[in-house]
Scaffold this motif. Structure first.
Motif, mmCIF file in Angstrom:
data_model
loop_
_atom_site.group_PDB
_atom_site.id
_atom_site.type_symbol
_atom_site.label_atom_id
_atom_site.label_comp_id
_atom_site.label_asym_id
_atom_site.label_seq_id
_atom_site.Cartn_x
_atom_site.Cartn_y
_atom_site.Cartn_z
ATOM 1 N N LEU A 185 -17.742 -15.531 26.979
ATOM 2 C CA LEU A 185 -18.810 -15.448 26.193
ATOM 3 C C LEU A 185 -19.912 -14.533 26.943
ATOM 4 O O LEU A 185 -21.170 -14.394 26.389
ATOM 5 C CB LEU A 185 -19.550 -16.947 25.892
ATOM 6 C CG LEU A 185 -18.460 -17.946 25.249
ATOM 7 C CD1 LEU A 185 -19.174 -19.122 25.080
ATOM 8 C CD2 LEU A 185 -18.354 -17.278 23.670
ATOM 9 N N SER A 225 -21.437 -18.870 12.514
ATOM 10 C CA SER A 225 -20.695 -17.693 13.239
ATOM 11 C C SER A 225 -20.122 -18.084 14.709
ATOM 12 O O SER A 225 -19.293 -17.348 15.050
ATOM 13 C CB SER A 225 -21.767 -16.670 13.257
ATOM 14 O OG SER A 225 -22.949 -16.948 13.878
ATOM 15 N N HIS A 226 -20.750 -18.995 15.190
ATOM 16 C CA HIS A 226 -20.378 -19.223 16.763
ATOM 17 C C HIS A 226 -18.921 -19.833 16.391
ATOM 18 O O HIS A 226 -17.945 -19.740 17.283
ATOM 19 C CB HIS A 226 -21.396 -20.221 17.024
ATOM 20 C CG HIS A 226 -20.957 -20.696 18.458
ATOM 21 N ND1 HIS A 226 -20.833 -19.758 19.718
ATOM 22 C CD2 HIS A 226 -20.863 -22.040 19.128
ATOM 23 C CE1 HIS A 226 -20.592 -20.255 20.837
ATOM 24 N NE2 HIS A 226 -20.490 -21.413 20.578
ATOM 25 N N PHE A 279 -26.767 -20.540 24.130
ATOM 26 C CA PHE A 279 -26.180 -21.409 23.223
ATOM 27 C C PHE A 279 -27.234 -21.584 22.027
ATOM 28 O O PHE A 279 -27.037 -22.170 20.623
ATOM 29 C CB PHE A 279 -25.519 -22.713 23.805
ATOM 30 C CG PHE A 279 -24.164 -22.451 24.627
ATOM 31 C CD1 PHE A 279 -23.229 -22.089 23.458
ATOM 32 C CD2 PHE A 279 -24.183 -22.519 25.839
ATOM 33 C CE1 PHE A 279 -21.877 -21.817 24.396
ATOM 34 C CE2 PHE A 279 -22.981 -22.126 26.361
ATOM 35 C CZ PHE A 279 -21.617 -21.881 25.726
ATOM 36 N N GLU A 288 -16.106 -24.871 22.381
ATOM 37 C CA GLU A 288 -15.802 -23.969 23.212
ATOM 38 C C GLU A 288 -14.448 -24.221 24.171
ATOM 39 O O GLU A 288 -13.838 -23.300 24.918
ATOM 40 C CB GLU A 288 -17.004 -23.439 24.085
ATOM 41 C CG GLU A 288 -18.253 -23.037 23.151
ATOM 42 C CD GLU A 288 -18.986 -24.061 22.908
ATOM 43 O OE1 GLU A 288 -18.596 -25.201 23.201
ATOM 44 O OE2 GLU A 288 -20.003 -23.973 22.086
ATOM 45 N N GLN A 337 -27.648 -19.211 19.140
ATOM 46 C CA GLN A 337 -26.088 -19.381 18.330
ATOM 47 C C GLN A 337 -26.506 -19.701 17.037
ATOM 48 O O GLN A 337 -27.162 -21.113 16.744
ATOM 49 C CB GLN A 337 -25.057 -19.825 18.885
ATOM 50 C CG GLN A 337 -24.558 -19.115 20.267
ATOM 51 C CD GLN A 337 -24.629 -17.743 20.042
ATOM 52 O OE1 GLN A 337 -23.683 -17.455 19.116
ATOM 53 N NE2 GLN A 337 -25.177 -17.015 21.228
ATOM 54 N N ARG A 362 -16.428 -17.565 15.988
ATOM 55 C CA ARG A 362 -16.403 -16.464 17.122
ATOM 56 C C ARG A 362 -15.339 -17.327 17.816
ATOM 57 O O ARG A 362 -14.295 -16.828 18.467
ATOM 58 C CB ARG A 362 -17.390 -16.265 17.700
ATOM 59 C CG ARG A 362 -17.418 -15.527 19.067
ATOM 60 C CD ARG A 362 -18.808 -15.162 19.592
ATOM 61 N NE ARG A 362 -18.689 -14.461 20.758
ATOM 62 C CZ ARG A 362 -19.557 -13.986 21.495
ATOM 63 N NH1 ARG A 362 -20.674 -14.791 21.556
ATOM 64 N NH2 ARG A 362 -19.301 -13.641 22.900
#
Ligand code: RAT
Ligand code: ZN
Length: 428
Positions: free
Chosen positions: A113, A136-137, A129, A370, A132, A140
């Motif tokens: 990231l 969209s996070h 973070f 993540e 964000q 991604r």
């Protein structure tokens, strides 16, 4: 020198360097369907965990922190999330080198990231973070990890989840549900009164209408969440048959429900819950299980499809043997304490050798969004390496593979086996 020969199967890859390049490329690019996670789609609000504080507060890292810090569990649990994350960061990433698998995972995530994995504190990561936008996070993260779909773990008794299901809102279609039945099979004494409070005529001894009523409850859950499968985690002491209420629930409630709804039944065996209760969520352990229970359940129920994963390294070879005997069994994943490159390598090799490509090599078990980035990056590296070795042995034996075959094999491993296993939702 690259020597490529053309035959009816396409271009055979006989040069090892070229083979490695192609396998790596296919393994890295093929989308994966993540068959078991604890992630939630954004509609579930605060159950959808992401960001550095959550990433660090992963129970794998919490357990490791107690080994390298003087903090007591009592003191640790008094802290708020941010204080806990600060302590974990300082202990595992600043005062020590993050070489464990779970710690290296954080490094992979931060680097991917564009964040500094050597940062002295969490200020940069927190600012990132915070800035964000969640939709969209999520895009991604899923794109970066090449995860096309994930299966959530849904607790039929969780009120926060229930509110979302009841609201009838459409979920992000990349997130699928699974019905987790631990509360029924591992805690019937607590589940029975909860069901009774919801109007189901059940009792602790599973007498009278109890089994039929428990089935009625599952029917309702299935209609509401449309799960891909039913799942349970089981202790190392799991046996089948057994003289306990779990056995009766499996026979009288779960298996008939699986048959009626054509739903696969997932068994995750070998966890010893709360071996150190002071560590809370980080306090579970592992035990070697008797695999004959799985043999018997598969043998007695040929029309039910089972997915199974075992937590003990010592159960892995046996699991492959059982899968060779029963084609209604799909081994999946290198679960939890096994999800380390050394052990994933060993298990994946063993599975290729004994099952060809008829297994699901990995699931992420991600709890925080993540984590998909590192869990799949690390898994792909190992799977690619082991697959390559298998192809190299084939070349040595006089049978090269083509690019098309590599794509076919990896697609089968990363999504095909699972999709075929759970069947077409329309036909359920
Ligand atoms: O791997 C884990 O995160 C464990 O805590 C468990 O959640 C396990 O995967 C499970 O599903 O019970
Ligand atoms: Zn899990």
């Amino acid at each position: 020198m690259t020597s490529i020969t053309v035959d009816e199967r396409g271009t055979s890859l006989t040069d090892v360097a070229e083979l490695r390049r192609q396998v790596e490329e296919v393994v890295n690019q093929t989308p994966v369907m993540d068959v078991h996670t604890h992630l939630f789609s954004p509609e579930f609000g605060e159950l959808n965990l992401f960001g550095i504080d959550q990433l660090l507060n992963y129970h794998y890292l919490i357990a490791e922190t107690f080994r390298s810090s003087k903090v007591t569990p009592e003191r640790f649990w008094e802290m708020n999330k941010a204080q806990q994350a600060d302590l974990i960061w300082k202990t595992l990433f600043v005062d020590n080198t993050p070489v464990s698998e779970a710690a290296r995972g954080i490094v992979t995530v931060l680097s991917t990231l564009g964040l500094d994995p050597c940062a002295p504190d969490l200020s940069e990561a927190r600012a990132f973070f915070r800035s964000q936008k969640i939709s969209s996070h999520i895009d991604r993260v899923l794109q970066t990890s090449r995860v096309s779909e994930v299966v959530m773990t849904n607790d039929p008794f969780d009120e926060q989840e229930e509110r979302v299901w009841e609201s009838g809102q459409r979920l992000d279609p990349r997130f699928h549900s699974s019905l987790r039945i631990d509360p029924l099979l591992n805690g019937w004494d607590d589940a029975a009164p909860k069901l009774a409070a919801r109007g189901y005529r059940v009792d602790a001894n599973l007498t009278g209408a109890s089994a039929a009523e428990a089935r009625r409850f599952l029917d309702k859950c299935i209609a509401r969440i449309a799960p891909m499968y039913m799942a349970v985690s089981l202790p190392d002491s799991f046996n089948y048959p057994a003289a306990d209420v779990r056995d009766r629930l499996i026979r009288e409630v779960i298996l008939p429900t699986a048959k009626e709804h054509k739903l696969a039944f997932t068994l995750m065996v070998g966890v010893r819950r709360s071996v150190n209760p002071a560590l809370r969520s980080a306090g579970d352990g592992v035990g070697y299980a008797d695999i004959t229970a799985l043999e018997r359940i598969c043998a007695e129920n040929p029309e039910v499809r089972f997915l199974a994963t075992y937590l003990s390294r010592e159960n892995q070879h046996e699991l492959c043997v059982v899968a060779r005997k029963f084609n209604n069994l799909m081994p999946f994943g290198c679960w939890w304490f096994l999800n380390n490159p050394s052990i994933v390598t060993e298990i994946t090799r063993e599975r290729f050798e004994m099952l060809g490509t008829s297994f699901i090599p990995q699931h992420s078990d991600a709890r925080i969004l993540e984590q998909l980035i590192y869990k799949w990056r690390h898994a792909r590296a190992v799977i690619g390496q082991v697959l390559c070795e298998a192809y190299e042995q084939l070349i040595a034996g006089g049978r090269a593979v083509t690019r098309e075959e590599i794509v076919r094999d990896v697609t089968r491993l990363f999504s095909g086996n699972f999709k075929q296993w759970i069947g077409d939702p329309g036909e359920r």
